[in-house]
Design a protein around this motif. Structure first.
Motif, PDB file in Angstrom:
ATOM      1  N   ARG A 140       0.823  -1.208   0.000  1.00  0.00           N
ATOM      2  CA  ARG A 140       0.000   0.000   0.000  1.00  0.00           C
ATOM      3  C   ARG A 140       0.853   1.253   0.000  1.00  0.00           C
ATOM      4  NH1 ARG A 140      -5.174  -2.117   3.175  1.00  0.00           N
ATOM      5  NH2 ARG A 140      -4.510  -4.291   3.089  1.00  0.00           N
ATOM      6  N   LEU A 141       1.938   1.203   0.717  1.00  0.00           N
ATOM      7  CA  LEU A 141       2.794   2.378   0.772  1.00  0.00           C
ATOM      8  C   LEU A 141       3.441   2.650  -0.567  1.00  0.00           C
ATOM      9  CD1 LEU A 141       4.654   2.093   4.181  1.00  0.00           C
ATOM     10  CD2 LEU A 141       2.936   3.752   3.497  1.00  0.00           C
ATOM     11  N   GLN A 142       3.668   1.612  -1.299  1.00  0.00           N
ATOM     12  CA  GLN A 142       4.353   1.798  -2.576  1.00  0.00           C
ATOM     13  C   GLN A 142       3.607   2.774  -3.458  1.00  0.00           C
ATOM     14  OE1 GLN A 142       6.736  -2.332  -3.458  1.00  0.00           O
ATOM     15  NE2 GLN A 142       4.902  -1.937  -4.608  1.00  0.00           N
ATOM     16  N   ASN A 143       2.304   2.747  -3.328  1.00  0.00           N
ATOM     17  CA  ASN A 143       1.535   3.648  -4.191  1.00  0.00           C
ATOM     18  C   ASN A 143       1.574   5.074  -3.689  1.00  0.00           C
ATOM     19  OD1 ASN A 143       0.805   1.434  -5.693  1.00  0.00           O
ATOM     20  ND2 ASN A 143      -0.948   0.999  -4.382  1.00  0.00           N
ATOM     21  N   GLU A 144       1.675   5.224  -2.403  1.00  0.00           N
ATOM     22  CA  GLU A 144       1.488   6.561  -1.861  1.00  0.00           C
ATOM     23  C   GLU A 144       2.776   7.229  -1.426  1.00  0.00           C
ATOM     24  OE1 GLU A 144      -2.281   7.086   0.633  1.00  0.00           O
ATOM     25  OE2 GLU A 144      -0.665   8.028   1.795  1.00  0.00           O
ATOM     26  N   CYS A 145       3.653   6.400  -0.886  1.00  0.00           N
ATOM     27  CA  CYS A 145       4.842   7.007  -0.288  1.00  0.00           C
ATOM     28  C   CYS A 145       5.888   7.193  -1.358  1.00  0.00           C
ATOM     29  CB  CYS A 145       5.347   6.068   0.812  1.00  0.00           C
ATOM     30  SG  CYS A 145       6.658   6.734   1.792  1.00  0.00           S
ATOM     31  N   LYS A 146       5.991   8.382  -1.889  1.00  0.00           N
ATOM     32  CA  LYS A 146       6.920   8.611  -2.971  1.00  0.00           C
ATOM     33  C   LYS A 146       8.198   9.218  -2.431  1.00  0.00           C
ATOM     34  CE  LYS A 146       4.080   7.782  -6.490  1.00  0.00           C
ATOM     35  NZ  LYS A 146       3.286   6.778  -5.845  1.00  0.00           N
ATOM     36  N   THR A 155       7.794  12.895  -1.750  1.00  0.00           N
ATOM     37  CA  THR A 155       7.056  13.399  -0.584  1.00  0.00           C
ATOM     38  C   THR A 155       7.763  13.046   0.705  1.00  0.00           C
ATOM     39  OG1 THR A 155       5.743  11.393  -0.618  1.00  0.00           O
ATOM     40  CG2 THR A 155       4.838  13.319  -1.728  1.00  0.00           C
ATOM     41  N   CYS A 156       8.182  11.807   0.807  1.00  0.00           N
ATOM     42  CA  CYS A 156       8.862  11.421   2.027  1.00  0.00           C
ATOM     43  C   CYS A 156      10.314  11.146   1.699  1.00  0.00           C
ATOM     44  CB  CYS A 156       8.233  10.145   2.605  1.00  0.00           C
ATOM     45  SG  CYS A 156       6.479  10.275   2.883  1.00  0.00           S
ATOM     46  N   HIS A 211       1.194   8.459   6.847  1.00  0.00           N
ATOM     47  CA  HIS A 211       0.202   7.882   5.933  1.00  0.00           C
ATOM     48  C   HIS A 211      -0.895   7.247   6.767  1.00  0.00           C
ATOM     49  CE1 HIS A 211       3.175   8.359   2.705  1.00  0.00           C
ATOM     50  NE2 HIS A 211       4.051   7.895   3.556  1.00  0.00           N
ATOM     51  N   SER A 268      -4.080   7.152   6.818  1.00  0.00           N
ATOM     52  CA  SER A 268      -5.221   6.393   6.290  1.00  0.00           C
ATOM     53  C   SER A 268      -4.828   4.963   5.987  1.00  0.00           C
ATOM     54  CB  SER A 268      -5.760   7.071   5.035  1.00  0.00           C
ATOM     55  OG  SER A 268      -4.684   7.378   4.160  1.00  0.00           O
ATOM     56  N   ILE A 269      -3.660   4.846   5.398  1.00  0.00           N
ATOM     57  CA  ILE A 269      -3.196   3.473   5.098  1.00  0.00           C
ATOM     58  C   ILE A 269      -3.041   2.687   6.387  1.00  0.00           C
ATOM     59  CG2 ILE A 269      -1.299   2.150   4.178  1.00  0.00           C
ATOM     60  CD1 ILE A 269      -0.791   4.252   2.174  1.00  0.00           C
TER      61      ILE A 269
END
Lengths: 220, 695
Positions: A85-91, A94-95, A172, A174-175
């Motif tokens: 899940r983080l792969q999609n959001e944690c870029k 950004t981080c 993150h 929500s994740i």
């Protein structure tokens, strides 16, 4: 394994997803494979992921080191879900660093010299490194007998894994919440490291949302 | 008087000590005595010269005598050996004569009984006593083997190289029924065989042969060894007969005897005798080289080789009986030369040449565990090799796939195996990954299907990548989500992908196309079964593979039926079935054959054209789960829940190797096996989270 009624605990090709691993539970005493502990843990989790007591209750005959080790393996496996899940959001944009609170920047130990990896890299590298370590023949040659010298390794793995949790919590949310609702992973993890002391309590910085954890747990 | 002075002079001239001096002293004395009676022509230098001359002559003679003595000793030894050999030969022959007489008496008795219905009155008919053991006990056999080993060593010392031995052993092995030869060659090889066997001329052997001498002869193909034995003994006895003129009126319907008799007269026995003596000499010298001049033996060893080749050339060029005749004679000489070693029976033959021929057997390769791939947390469900590199991908129930480079190993404690750490971990599935397929070569992609019903395309990082590189989202390719349930099997060929899912459908994809889904195949529409009971296939395909150059797909269903779909039309063209659910299906790379692995421990072979089950065999002790065919179509690899991987020869359908690997988790053990398309690697994937690679 199988008892007299010949229950074959196998997932045959063509099994539907809902039928995956749908077989009667086997009592721990009857398991006679070297992977018995893993089987038992997975079986208990499958039955009820939220029942932490049952999951973490160690059978008496078992060595505590083995119990901790197998649980840690299970955690690393389940953390994969978080990583996905983080792969999609944690870029990396950004981080850029692995942080939880503003206090610390965590350096990734998977490299020759500790490196300031972006969060997603830290997560991946930590999980990969944990996989290598926990499976390495050098430190953990056997699954039923843990060397005392290797118990310390469990501590360092736990510490790093906890950082993944904390980063997800703070950055993150929500994740993190979605995952927690499904798997109760962080809660279980916290419960594990407090019940069987693996890492010092000061590290556990995440606020406790429920009060299921045993008393005596200090909150930072 | 003058003697001392003479001796002083002699000592000045550096001659040896007292003996020489005394000799010279004597001659000097004589000379001195003679001197007064003759005229005084003798001067001191002349005397000295004479003395020296005489002494030199004596020395010369002495060395000559010593050489002669050595020579005579050699000759004596040789003659003694020859005589011993002759005696052995005589004993053998006498024994044979007795056996023949006995056999003759038996035959006459039988004949008489048959003819007259009454027993023939003969003298006591008893088989001649067997003085020496014909079938040596194992203990003696080992001793002879040891002796044989010594002989080999000695032969090597004298320069009788391994190549010669190998050539011979090759010929012998070719002779021993490993191939089917026509009679000409068989006779030729008899010659060779006699050279190398220490043939069994024992009583039992003879009785056996002659008892069924009257039976119709077996063809050379079916009983090459027996035929050759017979032929050889016949030829040898023919030689004996020719020499002894014995039992020529025997009613033996053995053609060789007639042939040999006819041909024997054509050839000068002198030549044979010559060769025989020569051979004998060589053999004896080889044996005697322990005691006597190695140089001589070496020289003659070379000659032996020369004679052998000469003999073999003559055998092949001229009629075969030349070789056989001289071979027979030579064999006799060999027995005489080798004494006890002649007792080594033919039955020892294959073992005796194990050492020489062992390295020739290496066409059968034994696979040994080399690499252990540890990193998965849960069972490895699927494994596939990279099309070209020494790399492979594993898919596991821990929701990940991992790419491994076999050239990057971690120093492991155990020397026998190497541990490998993964190069890359593919994370995207949210459920166990169940199946895996490699993309086309050079496309550097692979496909995975999981319990979550998705099929994902992955772009493989290069084998030189570092495991701890920054995350590259480009590794993740397209996601195909059309399936509604777990995807259990994937197959890829020619840029297309086929998937079988627990939702009952088989889908065909072109993964790189904008609209990937090409077709959906359901089992409902299909022909009636070609063989077996009419099964309504349960809508859960278990495994699939492309067949017939990717124009068809073979799909195995959970109830045991096997459907062959034509991918152009999307229709099932053939239905095969059996009762037992199949776990895997593979199609042969070149032949129209399908192989299926079943829960009932069988592996079944199906003809893809007719739909018949061509072969079924019990392959394992538990359900067979993994199947792989090697790219050349010669071998089959099967893995099972009984923790064993077996390698089968597809021609003979026999197991050539079994490897025990992997531990059980619940009741699952080995979940997949694979061959490398180009390199000599095989791999197995286990429920214990390990993957092993064998070389």
């Amino acid at each position: 394994m199988t008892d007299g009624v010949q229950i074959l605990r196998r997932n045959r090709p063509g099994t539907k997803a809902k039928d995956f691993c749908r077989w009667p539970d086997e009592p721990f005493e009857e398991m006679d494979s070297t992977l018995a502990v893993q089987q038992f843990i997975q079986q208990t989790i499958r039955r009820d992921p939220s029942n932490l007591e049952a999951i973490l209750k160690m059978p008496e005959v078992l060595d505590e080191g083995v119990w901790k080790y197998e649980h840690l393996r299970q955690f690393c496996m389940e953390l994969n879900g978080l990583a996905v899940r983080l792969q999609n959001e944690c870029k990396p944009e950004t981080c850029t660093q692995m942080t939880a609170t503003e206090q610390w920047i965590f350096l990734c130990a998977a490299h020759k010299t500790p490196k300031e990896c972006p969060a997603i890299d830290y997560t991946r590298h930590t999980l990969d490194g944990a996989a290598c370590l926990l499976n390495s023949n050098k430190y953990f040659p056997s699954r039923v007998n843990i060397k005392d010298s290797s118990i310390a390794k469990l501590g360092s793995v736990c510490r790093r894994v906890y950082r993944i949790f904390s980063h997800a919590y703070f950055h993150h949310r929500s994740i993190y919440d979605a995952l927690e609702r499904e798997t109760h992973l962080c809660k279980r993890f916290t419960y594990l490291v407090t019940k069987y002391p693996i890492i010092p309590q000061e590290i556990l910085i995440l606020p406790k949302l429920d009060d299921e954890v045993p008393a005596g747990e200090s909150e930072a | 008087m003058k003697i001392p002075t003479a001796m002083d002079d002699n000592s000045v001239s550096h001659h040896n000590g007292g003996q020489v001096g005394s000799q010279i002293g004597v001659s000097v004395n004589n000379k001195q005595n003679e001197e007064p009676s003759q005229s005084v022509q003798y001067s001191i230098p002349g005397i000295l010269h004479f003395i020296q001359h005489e002494w030199a002559r004596f020395e010369l003679e002495r060395s000559q005598w010593e050489v002669d003595k050595a020579e005579f000793e050699a000759r004596i030894a040789f003659l003694q050996g020859e005589r011993k050999g002759q005696e052995n030969l005589k004993n053998d022959l006498v024994r044979r004569i007795k056996m023949l007489e006995y056999a003759l008496k038996q035959e006459r008795a039988k004949f008489h009984k048959l003819k007259y219905g009454v027993e023939l009155q003969q003298g006591d008919v008893r088989p001649p006593p067997e003085e020496s053991a014909t079938e040596p006990e194992p203990v003696e056999r080992t001793q002879w083997k040891q002796g044989r080993q010594f002989i080999k060593q000695y032969l090597q010392e004298i320069g009788y190289t391994d190549t010669i031995l190998d050539v011979r052993s090759n010929r012998v092995r070719a002779l021993l029924g490993l191939k089917n030869e026509d009679s000409d060659n068989s006779n030729y090889r008899n010659y060779e065989k006699q050279q190398h066997d220490r043939c069994d001329y024992s009583a039992n052997h003879m009785v056996r042969k002659y008892d069924y001498g009257k039976e119709p002869r077996k063809t050379s193909g079916s009983s090459g060894g027996g035929y050759n034995d017979e032929g050889m003994s016949v030829q040898e006895t023919a030689a004996v007969f020719a020499n002894f003129e014995f039992l020529t009126n025997q009613e033996m319907d053995m053609d060789e005897i007639d042939d040999l008799d006819a041909k024997q007269t054509l050839h000068a026995s002198g030549k044979q005798g010559e060769e025989v003596d020569h051979e004998a000499e060589e053999v004896l010298n080889e044996l005697n080289m322990l005691t006597i001049n190695e140089v001589v033996s070496a020289g003659q060893g070379d000659e032996y080789q020369g004679v052998t080749s000469g003999g073999s050339a003559s055998a092949s060029a001229a009629s075969s009986s030349v070789g056989s005749g001289s071979g027979a004679g030579e064999a006799d000489e060999e027995t005489l030369g080798l004494g006890e070693l002649a007792q080594l029976t033919v039955s020892n033959e294959p073992e005796a040449y194990d050492v020489a021929g062992a390295n020739k057997e290496s066409f059968r390769k034994t696979w040994n565990a080399k690499y252990t791939l540890r990193s998965h947390f849960d069972g490895v469900r699927a494994i596939a090799f990279h099309p070209t590199e020494a790399a492979l991908v594993t898919a596991s129930e821990d929701h990940t796939l991992k790419l491994w480079n076999l050239q990057r190993t971690v120093p492991a404690k155990r020397s026998a195996g190497l541990d490998v750490e993964p190069l890359y971990t593919f994370r995207a599935h949210s459920a166990p990954v169940l199946c895996l397929a490699m993309g086309a070569p050079r496309s550097e992609e692979c496909f995975s299907g999981g319990l979550d019903g998705t099929i994902r395309v992955w772009n493989l990082p290069p084998p030189t990548a570092d495991p701890y590189d920054p995350y590259d989202p480009a590794v993740q390719g397209a996601v195909l989500r059309e399936h509604t349930d777990a995807v259990w099997s994937l197959a890829s060929a020619c840029g297309r992908l086929a998937s079988a899912s627990a939702d009952g459908t088989v889908r065909l994809w072109a993964p790189r196309a904008p609209r990937p889904l090409l077709a959906t195949l359901r089992p409902d529409d299909g022909p009636p079964p070609a063989a077996g009971p009419a099964l309504a296939p349960s809508p859960a395909p278990a495994a699939l593979d492309f067949a017939d150059a990717a124009s068809r797909a073979a799909v195995a269903y959970r109830d045991g039926s096997l459907l062959l779909y034509d991918l152009e039309t999307g229709q099932a063209v053939l239905r095969l079935g059996c009762d037992s659910p199949a776990n895997r299906v593979r199609s042969h790379p070149t032949l129209p054959m399908l192989v299926t692995a079943h829960e009932d421990r069988h592996i079944r072979f199906w003809d893809a054209v007719s739909g018949q089950c061509s072969h079924a065999m019990v392959a394992h002790l538990d359900a067979v789960t993994g199947l792989a065919l090697d790219p050349n179509g010669l071998f089959l690899l099967s893995g099972s829940h009984d923790c064993s991987v077996r390698l089968w020869n597809l021609d003979t359908k026999t197991c050539v190797q079994e490897i025990t690997a992997h531990r059980k988790k619940f009741d699952e053990s080995i979940l997949d096996v694979a061959f490398h398309p180009l390199r000599p690697y095989i791999a197995s994937a286990g429920a214990d989270g390990l993957a092993k690679v064998f070389v």
